[in-house]
Design a protein around this motif. Structure first.
Motif, PDB file in Angstrom:
ATOM      1  N   PRO A  28       0.818  -1.212   0.000  1.00 57.48           N
ATOM      2  CA  PRO A  28       0.000   0.000   0.000  1.00 57.48           C
ATOM      3  C   PRO A  28       0.853   1.264   0.000  1.00 57.48           C
ATOM      4  O   PRO A  28       1.933   1.310   0.598  1.00 57.48           O
ATOM      5  CB  PRO A  28      -0.834  -0.132   1.280  1.00 57.48           C
ATOM      6  CG  PRO A  28      -0.124  -1.140   2.113  1.00 57.48           C
ATOM      7  CD  PRO A  28       0.564  -2.061   1.178  1.00 57.48           C
ATOM      8  N   GLU A  29       0.345   2.296  -0.667  1.00 54.43           N
ATOM      9  CA  GLU A  29       1.099   3.538  -0.813  1.00 54.43           C
ATOM     10  C   GLU A  29       1.400   4.194   0.537  1.00 54.43           C
ATOM     11  O   GLU A  29       2.431   4.850   0.690  1.00 54.43           O
ATOM     12  CB  GLU A  29       0.325   4.507  -1.698  1.00 54.43           C
ATOM     13  CG  GLU A  29       0.191   4.051  -3.139  1.00 54.43           C
ATOM     14  CD  GLU A  29      -0.591   5.040  -3.978  1.00 54.43           C
ATOM     15  OE1 GLU A  29      -0.084   6.161  -4.185  1.00 54.43           O
ATOM     16  OE2 GLU A  29      -1.705   4.696  -4.417  1.00 54.43           O
ATOM     17  N   LYS A  89      -9.360  -1.821   6.236  1.00 59.00           N
ATOM     18  CA  LYS A  89      -9.092  -1.660   7.670  1.00 59.00           C
ATOM     19  C   LYS A  89      -7.600  -1.532   7.917  1.00 59.00           C
ATOM     20  O   LYS A  89      -7.149  -0.638   8.660  1.00 59.00           O
ATOM     21  CB  LYS A  89      -9.664  -2.853   8.447  1.00 59.00           C
ATOM     22  CG  LYS A  89      -9.502  -2.747   9.959  1.00 59.00           C
ATOM     23  CD  LYS A  89     -10.158  -3.945  10.650  1.00 59.00           C
ATOM     24  CE  LYS A  89      -9.995  -3.866  12.160  1.00 59.00           C
ATOM     25  NZ  LYS A  89     -10.618  -5.042  12.842  1.00 59.00           N
ATOM     26  N   ALA A  90      -6.794  -2.402   7.294  1.00 56.17           N
ATOM     27  CA  ALA A  90      -5.346  -2.331   7.462  1.00 56.17           C
ATOM     28  C   ALA A  90      -4.798  -1.024   6.889  1.00 56.17           C
ATOM     29  O   ALA A  90      -4.004  -0.333   7.536  1.00 56.17           O
ATOM     30  CB  ALA A  90      -4.680  -3.526   6.794  1.00 56.17           C
ATOM     31  N   VAL A 137      -0.542  -8.984   8.697  1.00 54.73           N
ATOM     32  CA  VAL A 137      -1.194 -10.062   7.947  1.00 54.73           C
ATOM     33  C   VAL A 137      -1.607  -9.586   6.561  1.00 54.73           C
ATOM     34  O   VAL A 137      -1.509 -10.331   5.579  1.00 54.73           O
ATOM     35  CB  VAL A 137      -2.402 -10.611   8.729  1.00 54.73           C
ATOM     36  CG1 VAL A 137      -3.240 -11.546   7.858  1.00 54.73           C
ATOM     37  CG2 VAL A 137      -1.934 -11.348   9.984  1.00 54.73           C
ATOM     38  N   SER A 138      -2.042  -8.330   6.449  1.00 56.95           N
ATOM     39  CA  SER A 138      -2.487  -7.832   5.146  1.00 56.95           C
ATOM     40  C   SER A 138      -1.354  -7.840   4.131  1.00 56.95           C
ATOM     41  O   SER A 138      -1.580  -8.099   2.940  1.00 56.95           O
ATOM     42  CB  SER A 138      -3.066  -6.421   5.283  1.00 56.95           C
ATOM     43  OG  SER A 138      -2.053  -5.433   5.418  1.00 56.95           O
ATOM     44  N   ILE A 181      -7.008 -15.329   9.011  1.00 55.64           N
ATOM     45  CA  ILE A 181      -5.707 -15.301   9.686  1.00 55.64           C
ATOM     46  C   ILE A 181      -5.667 -14.223  10.763  1.00 55.64           C
ATOM     47  O   ILE A 181      -5.299 -14.494  11.914  1.00 55.64           O
ATOM     48  CB  ILE A 181      -4.585 -15.079   8.656  1.00 55.64           C
ATOM     49  CG1 ILE A 181      -4.570 -16.201   7.629  1.00 55.64           C
ATOM     50  CG2 ILE A 181      -3.238 -14.999   9.355  1.00 55.64           C
ATOM     51  CD1 ILE A 181      -3.707 -15.925   6.418  1.00 55.64           C
ATOM     52  N   ALA A 182      -6.027 -12.994  10.401  1.00 55.50           N
ATOM     53  CA  ALA A 182      -5.922 -11.891  11.360  1.00 55.50           C
ATOM     54  C   ALA A 182      -6.805 -12.114  12.578  1.00 55.50           C
ATOM     55  O   ALA A 182      -6.389 -11.868  13.718  1.00 55.50           O
ATOM     56  CB  ALA A 182      -6.274 -10.572  10.681  1.00 55.50           C
ATOM     57  N   ASP A 183      -8.021 -12.593  12.361  1.00 55.04           N
ATOM     58  CA  ASP A 183      -8.927 -12.818  13.494  1.00 55.04           C
ATOM     59  C   ASP A 183      -8.456 -13.971  14.374  1.00 55.04           C
ATOM     60  O   ASP A 183      -8.690 -13.961  15.590  1.00 55.04           O
ATOM     61  CB  ASP A 183     -10.346 -13.090  12.993  1.00 55.04           C
ATOM     62  CG  ASP A 183     -10.990 -11.866  12.351  1.00 55.04           C
ATOM     63  OD1 ASP A 183     -10.434 -10.764  12.494  1.00 55.04           O
ATOM     64  OD2 ASP A 183     -12.032 -12.027  11.691  1.00 55.04           O
ATOM     65  N   SER A 184      -7.795 -14.961  13.784  1.00 55.29           N
ATOM     66  CA  SER A 184      -7.329 -16.099  14.588  1.00 55.29           C
ATOM     67  C   SER A 184      -6.132 -15.722  15.456  1.00 55.29           C
ATOM     68  O   SER A 184      -5.930 -16.291  16.528  1.00 55.29           O
ATOM     69  CB  SER A 184      -6.956 -17.272  13.673  1.00 55.29           C
ATOM     70  OG  SER A 184      -5.779 -16.992  12.929  1.00 55.29           O
TER      71      SER A 184
END
Length: 330
Positions: A28-29, A89-90, A137-138, A181-184
């Motif tokens: 991401p920028e 969100k990330a 994770v993102s 993944i992120a929620d776990s």
């Protein structure tokens, strides 16, 4: 009449589902901008040793990378979809994360030889750790290394796959991975922020993690992710550990930064990005493959087992891993 209504509904639905072409960034920028040198450009090193410098906004782009089109060509279907918003969100939290990471207490400890004693425990909240997890994770989920892992089995069984179908398979395998993944992981596990001093970290189209193509919540996730040229984050949940301290900081010396950068070269395939200190391409990167560490005694695993509250690594089976080859896992 019922048949006509069904056709009309599907036609309208197709029109509503038509996806506009978009530039999707796997880097991401709001993150890549931190890798710009004084002239506003970032270095891009390629496996053949050539290097170009370009604006960071031009890097890490995959056209329509997060679209899933279920039919060949441009003709839409009711099942076309985009999962680009999954990463909103990330992306919205990266600026706040980077500011927070820069402000954490950290200091070099030149007089301390034992690595485990150089970690500094930090106070933190669940929200702060959740933000670190979401962002780290993102980068793993949408990166090229995970895209290739998402279609690797199909290509192994079937051979080369037409690009349209290949992209569909990638999208279908990727679309739920961020939340899975992120929620776990959440705020559960061990979190370390690693800082460099004079030596800069590098980034690439692959990095150390074990959550690629995860269709189920990973049992013992681990990710070592460069965020800026001076900051990496380590997010992991070892099989056994003491909960406190949940968050620590560590200032790496130049040799340790070199080991972290070597890891990026192992896992990257086509791109290594740097701010001002151009790395020399290693044999692993020149292979132009997403390789991975096979030996459990690799630098990142050793770092994980040096974290306060994490037990020492079991090395009793290390003799099974004494193999080295460029075409095989490193």
């Amino acid at each position: 009449m019922k048949s006509d209504l069904s056709v009309t509904y599907l036609t309208k639905n197709c029109e509503m589902k038509k996806l506009k072409s978009e530039r999707h960034h796997w880097w991401p920028e709001c993150v890549s901008q931190h890798w710009a040198a004084d002239d506003g450009t970032t270095g891009w090193l390629k496996p053949d040793g050539s290097c170009v410098r370009t604006r960071p906004a031009n890097l890490g782009v995959i056209g329509n990378g997060h679209h899933i089109k279920m039919k060949r060509g441009d003709e839409p279907t009711p099942w076309d979809q985009s999962f680009e918003r999954v990463f909103d969100k990330a992306d919205s939290q990266f600026p706040k994360l980077i500011t927070w990471l820069e402000g954490l207490e950290h200091r070099p400890m030149h007089d301390v030889m034992e690595l485990k004693q150089r970690f500094i425990a930090q106070p933190c909240t669940d929200d702060e750790l959740l933000r670190m997890t979401e962002c780290a994770v993102s980068l793993a989920v949408r990166g090229p290394m995970n895209r290739e892992a998402s279609v690797a089995l199909a290509e192994h069984l079937r051979g080369p796959i037409e690009s349209g179908e290949r992209n569909r398979l990638i999208g279908l395998n990727m679309r739920n991975a961020q939340r899975t993944i992120a929620d776990s992981i959440g705020a559960r596990g061990k979190f370390v922020v690693v800082y460099s001093q004079d030596k800069e970290f590098i980034f690439g189209d692959g990095f150390f993690h074990n959550v690629g193509n995860a269709q189920m919540a990973p049992h013992s996730p681990k990710l070592f992710v460069p965020i800026t040229p001076n900051i990496c984050v380590l997010v992991c949940r070892p099989s056994g550990y003491m909960v406190e301290p949940r968050l620590s900081t560590l200032v790496a010396n130049d040799n340790e930064v070199n080991l972290c950068n070597d890891t990026i070269q192992v896992y990257s395939k086509n791109a290594i990005y740097f701010r001002s200190q151009q790395p020399i391409p290693h044999e692993s990167f020149r292979c132009a493959q997403h390789l991975s560490y096979e030996h459990p005694g690799n630098p990142i695993n050793n770092l994980i087992h040096s974290i306060p509250g994490v037990s020492a690594r079991d090395s009793s089976f290390d003799h099974f891993y004494n193999r080295e080859a460029c075409s095989d896992p490193v």
